[in-house]
Design a protein around this motif. Structure first.
Motif, PDB file in Angstrom:
ATOM      1  N   VAL A 101       0.854  -1.184   0.000  1.00  0.00           N
ATOM      2  CA  VAL A 101       0.000   0.000   0.000  1.00  0.00           C
ATOM      3  C   VAL A 101       0.893   1.237   0.000  1.00  0.00           C
ATOM      4  O   VAL A 101       1.676   1.437   0.932  1.00  0.00           O
ATOM      5  N   ASP A 102       0.788   2.025  -1.039  1.00  0.00           N
ATOM      6  CA  ASP A 102       1.601   3.235  -1.206  1.00  0.00           C
ATOM      7  C   ASP A 102       0.681   4.443  -1.039  1.00  0.00           C
ATOM      8  O   ASP A 102      -0.083   4.795  -1.940  1.00  0.00           O
ATOM      9  N   ILE A 103       0.729   5.065   0.148  1.00  0.00           N
ATOM     10  CA  ILE A 103      -0.150   6.192   0.463  1.00  0.00           C
ATOM     11  C   ILE A 103       0.536   7.477   0.024  1.00  0.00           C
ATOM     12  O   ILE A 103       1.463   7.953   0.682  1.00  0.00           O
ATOM     13  N   GLY A 104       0.111   8.014  -1.096  1.00  0.00           N
ATOM     14  CA  GLY A 104       0.716   9.217  -1.626  1.00  0.00           C
ATOM     15  C   GLY A 104      -0.069  10.465  -1.271  1.00  0.00           C
ATOM     16  O   GLY A 104      -0.975  10.454  -0.442  1.00  0.00           O
TER      17      GLY A 104
ATOM     18  N   GLY B  43      -3.355  11.221   6.114  1.00  0.00           N
ATOM     19  CA  GLY B  43      -2.544  10.049   5.794  1.00  0.00           C
ATOM     20  C   GLY B  43      -2.682   8.959   6.833  1.00  0.00           C
ATOM     21  O   GLY B  43      -2.786   7.770   6.503  1.00  0.00           O
ATOM     22  N   ALA B  44      -2.695   9.348   8.110  1.00  0.00           N
ATOM     23  CA  ALA B  44      -2.854   8.365   9.180  1.00  0.00           C
ATOM     24  C   ALA B  44      -4.222   7.692   9.113  1.00  0.00           C
ATOM     25  O   ALA B  44      -4.345   6.476   9.329  1.00  0.00           O
ATOM     26  N   LEU B  45      -5.258   8.476   8.807  1.00  0.00           N
ATOM     27  CA  LEU B  45      -6.602   7.896   8.699  1.00  0.00           C
ATOM     28  C   LEU B  45      -6.676   6.867   7.584  1.00  0.00           C
ATOM     29  O   LEU B  45      -7.359   5.843   7.711  1.00  0.00           O
ATOM     30  N   ILE B  46      -5.980   7.113   6.472  1.00  0.00           N
ATOM     31  CA  ILE B  46      -5.986   6.146   5.374  1.00  0.00           C
ATOM     32  C   ILE B  46      -5.392   4.820   5.850  1.00  0.00           C
ATOM     33  O   ILE B  46      -5.980   3.752   5.660  1.00  0.00           O
ATOM     34  N   LEU B  47      -4.215   4.876   6.484  1.00  0.00           N
ATOM     35  CA  LEU B  47      -3.603   3.637   6.967  1.00  0.00           C
ATOM     36  C   LEU B  47      -4.464   2.975   8.032  1.00  0.00           C
ATOM     37  O   LEU B  47      -4.655   1.745   8.021  1.00  0.00           O
TER      38      LEU B  47
END
Length: 329
Positions: free
Chosen positions: A143-146, A282-286
């Motif tokens: 998972v690449d969170i950009g 970004g933290a919420l996505i992970l």
């Protein structure tokens, strides 16, 4: 062979100069500048003039390093923000003037494959004592969170299925959090979660996540969360690389970040100044990925698309593998 890889994303532009030796990348220079190229793209569909100038300024400094170190091949890859921009030719012309090469605005599928290969090459090693593979078990969900998008890739030695979705820390911050309050109130956070969950619905339909044994997390949001979970006094890429952060740690760090003010986040020792305003999204996505797919931990990788680009220049993994791709970009 000495190569230079440049990854121009929505939030940052990064450089890797590396020597390819003994089937290994040996870093000569690894640099990152937060330039926020994707500033306003979700709203306007255009790259802002000041964002372009910030990006070109960073790239000019990278060109000096490439010349100084004598790299024999250079590849510039641009991702989500540039895919979405109506004036991407202006970006391409500027890059060509600086580096003498045409930037490649890769599709979400190509981005996924490059990220997968960069992240997973170093995960499995053969133990001399047992001649058995050691390390996190494949298949992997990478998972690449950009800044503008997040890539989901499942595979073992190669990517086998992938999806690029338009959720990223910059995009979701600009859409829901920028003017919501400090710290953001519950309704704004619920709107972010709704966007993430809608994207994860599509991921669940398109990518066989249930096959994956190991979740591998990439990019600045993930590495920053890892640094906080490890309680590091300063950002330390060697300690963060291949660290394992439990689901409970992801949830706790996310909760803490969302309760902080901008000033509180700025004082976090591992926090890059350019991530202070976007790390909550970004933290919420992970956090939602870990919850949705019930992973007990995330393996954190400092190696990602940048390393994949470098390998492609070295003539290794230069072809995008044939796999089932669902790419809306």
């Amino acid at each position: 062979m000495r190569v230079a890889a440049i990854d121009c994303g929505t939030n940052s532009v990064r450089l890797l100069i590396a020597d390819v030796r003994d089937d290994t990348l040996h870093d000569v220079e690894r640099r990152m500048e937060i330039v926020r190229l994707g500033q306003g793209v979700d709203r306007t569909g255009m790259l802002a003039p000041d964002a372009l100038e910030r990006t070109f300024k960073a790239m000019r400094s990278y060109r000096e390093l490439i010349d100084r170190h004598g790299a024999v091949a250079t590849r510039v890859v641009a991702t989500s923000a540039t895919r979405d921009a109506g004036n991407r030719q202006e970006f391409a012309d500027g890059v060509r003037e600086i580096f003498g090469v045409t930037p490649e605005v890769v599709t979400g599928a190509e981005e996924a494959e490059l990220s997968f290969r960069g992240a997973t090459r170093g995960l499995l090693r053969i133990s001399p004592e047992t001649e058995m593979p050691q390390g996190p078990l494949p298949p992997y969900l990478v998972v690449d969170i950009g800044g503008g998008s997040t890539e989901f890739v499942v595979g073992s030695e190669h990517a086998e299925a992938a999806l690029s979705v338009d959720i990223g820390c910059v995009r979701l911050t600009e859409r829901h959090l920028r003017d919501a309050g400090d710290p953001p109130p519950a309704p704004a956070l619920e709107a972010v979660v709704a966007d993430i969950e809608a994207a994860l619905d599509r991921v669940e339909e398109a990518v066989p996540v249930e096959r994956a044994h190991t979740l591998v997390g990439l990019a600045g949001s993930v590495t920053t969360i890892a640094g906080i979970a490890l309680d590091l006094p300063a950002y330390d890429s060697e300690r963060i690389h291949h660290s394992r952060i439990t689901a409970e740690e992801v949830h706790e760090v996310t909760r803490r970040l969302l309760a902080m003010t901008h000033g509180d986040r700025a004082r976090v020792p591992v926090m890059h100044p350019g991530r202070v305003d976007v790390i909550g999204a970004g933290a919420l996505i992970l956090d939602r990925i870990v919850r949705r797919f019930a992973f007990s931990q995330v393996v954190v990788s400092e190696h990602d698309i940048l390393d994949g680009i470098a390998w492609s220049l070295a003539g290794r993994d230069s072809q995008i593998q044939t796999f089932q791709v669902y790419d809306p970009c």
